[in-house]
Motif scaffolding. Structure first.
Motif, mmCIF file in Angstrom:
data_model
loop_
_atom_site.group_PDB
_atom_site.id
_atom_site.type_symbol
_atom_site.label_atom_id
_atom_site.label_comp_id
_atom_site.label_asym_id
_atom_site.label_seq_id
_atom_site.Cartn_x
_atom_site.Cartn_y
_atom_site.Cartn_z
ATOM 1 N N LYS A 127 0.782 -1.046 0.037
ATOM 2 C CA LYS A 127 0.317 -0.209 0.247
ATOM 3 C C LYS A 127 0.830 1.220 -0.289
ATOM 4 N N VAL A 128 1.681 1.337 0.491
ATOM 5 C CA VAL A 128 2.908 2.802 1.154
ATOM 6 C C VAL A 128 3.939 2.497 -0.080
ATOM 7 N N ALA A 129 4.602 1.439 -0.169
ATOM 8 C CA ALA A 129 5.607 1.688 -1.339
ATOM 9 C C ALA A 129 5.084 1.790 -2.709
ATOM 10 N N VAL A 130 4.351 0.702 -3.116
ATOM 11 C CA VAL A 130 4.787 0.326 -4.758
ATOM 12 C C VAL A 130 3.875 1.072 -5.340
ATOM 13 N N PRO A 131 2.791 2.128 -4.900
ATOM 14 C CA PRO A 131 2.119 3.281 -6.013
ATOM 15 C C PRO A 131 3.833 4.734 -6.349
#
Length: 438
Positions: A127-131
């Motif tokens: 949720k935090v890093a991929v986008p």
């Protein structure tokens, strides 16, 4: 049928039933009951053995560490401490080649030191890093691969639920296992960081063409106070839990209690934990703990059935007779774990293999702390490999982007699985990486 044949048949039955979709704990309990019934020819005696296993397997004071660390991990995840750590790491490394990927590894390593659950790390950083990585120009394959690869740090860096489970099964010190996990965990983190820097610099077909010259934290405050505000609670919790264990102030169980309480206080202070959320976390902790309890009870039944069958003693004698030596045995065992990782989850692999392999390791006079870390690293490789790849499926279910297929995520994990294998080989060749701090 002889006892050994019944033991071998039970292994085949367990794999068939699990692969058919039956829950691991139910499978182990069912096969154990049938096996003891056949071995003793008396269903009443089989029921008595199972009753004793149920009562004795989870009565240890040490077992209290499980729900406490589970609760701490859930509170930390809900409080958004993983996101805070990632933002600080991303800000610090924004001018480094592959900085956002390295920041993901660094944040995951810190997050692992207060959760101990790989699946929680995979869900949070998806949720935090991929986008953010995709927005900065990294390929979806690389972004998800970094998250999947670094999520396994949760089972190496202390506290680790998988190390706790091994400690219970092998009757080894959980505190010693935690200390032993630091060396391999730090080494794997460094290998990941170096590899990410090299891949971003030389392998654009895989990583994409990121444009991190922009200020990654442009949307949020940059001040020193904001960095301290986000990082201080995480460092405080790590110091409280791990410092308490290694300083001799707490046992692992007491450290779990202190850590869970500290996490609740920090989350409440940051206004990220209401009474309703706390109740939901408490319920989820109960569900997870009950599931683990059932697994350990079933594993104890399975161990006693195997002991009655004589299969562990037979395998020990057979392996010793082959003159494989320590490294030959470890090579075969690691290969077996990696193959099992393609169809089973980590806990299931430990529950099935440890009762069989531990007597062999003891007969070869292998250090069981070193052996435990080698086992956990090999098992964790299975989290990245198809068709099971539990971390990969967690990442897929946590993604808000349907354009990234499961095959793309698996392709992204390949380099990181190979890096894990490289670190595993180093830990086998140089045992001091594991045992040096112990």
């Amino acid at each position: 049928m002889s006892g050994v044949e019944i033991g071998l048949a039970s292994l085949i039955g367990i794999l068939v039933l699990i692969y058919s979709g039956l829950h691991v704990a139910i499978t182990l309990a069912f096969v154990s009951f049938i096996g003891i019934w056949i071995l003793r020819g008396d269903a009443t005696q089989a029921a008595r053995v199972m009753s004793l296993a149920t009562r004795e397997s989870i009565s240890s004071y040490l077992f209290g560490v499980v729900p406490l660390f589970v609760m701490m991990g859930l509170v930390v995840a809900r409080a958004g401490l993983g996101r805070d750590t990632f933002e600080v790491a991303g800000r610090a490394l924004r001018r480094v080649t592959g900085g956002l990927g390295i920041a993901t590894v660094a944040a995951n390593a810190v997050f692992a030191a207060i959760t101990g659950i790989s699946i929680a790390s995979a869900a949070v950083f998806t949720k935090v890093a991929v986008p953010e990585m995709i927005r900065m120009g990294y390929s979806p394959r690389f972004a998800t691969g970094v998250v999947a690869g670094s999520s396994v740090l949760g089972m190496l860096l202390p506290p680790s639920l998988l190390l706790i489970l091994y400690g219970i099964l092998a009757e080894q010190s959980v505190g010693a296992l935690f200390i032993a996990g630091i060396g391999p965990g730090v080494l794997l983190s460094l290998v990941y960081c170096i590899a990410i820097w090299m891949m971003v610099r030389f392998w654009h077909d895989y990583t994409g063409d990121p444009h991190e010259a922009q200020d990654l934290a442009a949307e949020g405050p940059h001040g020193r106070f904001d960095t301290i505000n986000k990082l201080a609670p995480v460092l405080l919790l790590i110091a409280l839990v791990l410092g308490g264990i290694y300083g001799g102030f707490f046992t692992p169980t007491e450290a779990g209690a202190v850590g869970a309480f500290g996490a609740v206080i920090i989350a409440a202070f940051k206004r990220r934990l209401g009474l309703r959320t706390l109740w939901e976390i408490t319920l989820e902790t109960g569900h997870v703990t009950a599931s683990i309890c059932f697994l350990i009870i079933s594993a104890t039944m399975y161990s006693r059935m195997l002991a009655l069958s004589g299969l562990p003693a037979f395998l020990t004698e057979w392996v010793v007779a082959q003159n494989l030596g320590i490294y030959g045995f470890l090579a075969c065992f690691v290969l077996l774990l990696i193959l099992l990782g393609t169809i089973l989850d980590s806990s299931s692999i430990l529950l099935i293999t440890i009762p069989l392999a531990l007597p062999i390791a003891m007969s070869l006079q292998i250090d069981l702390i070193w052996y435990g870390l080698i086992t956990v690293i090999a098992v964790e490789i299975g989290l990245l490999t198809p068709p099971m790849g539990l971390s990969v499926f967690v990442i897929k279910s946590s993604l808000d982007d349907d354009s990234i297929p499961i095959g793309e995520i698996f392709a992204g994990t390949v380099p990181f699985a190979l890096m894990m294998l490289f670190v595993l080989v180093l830990c086998i060749i140089f045992p001091g990486i594991v045992t040096g701090l112990v």
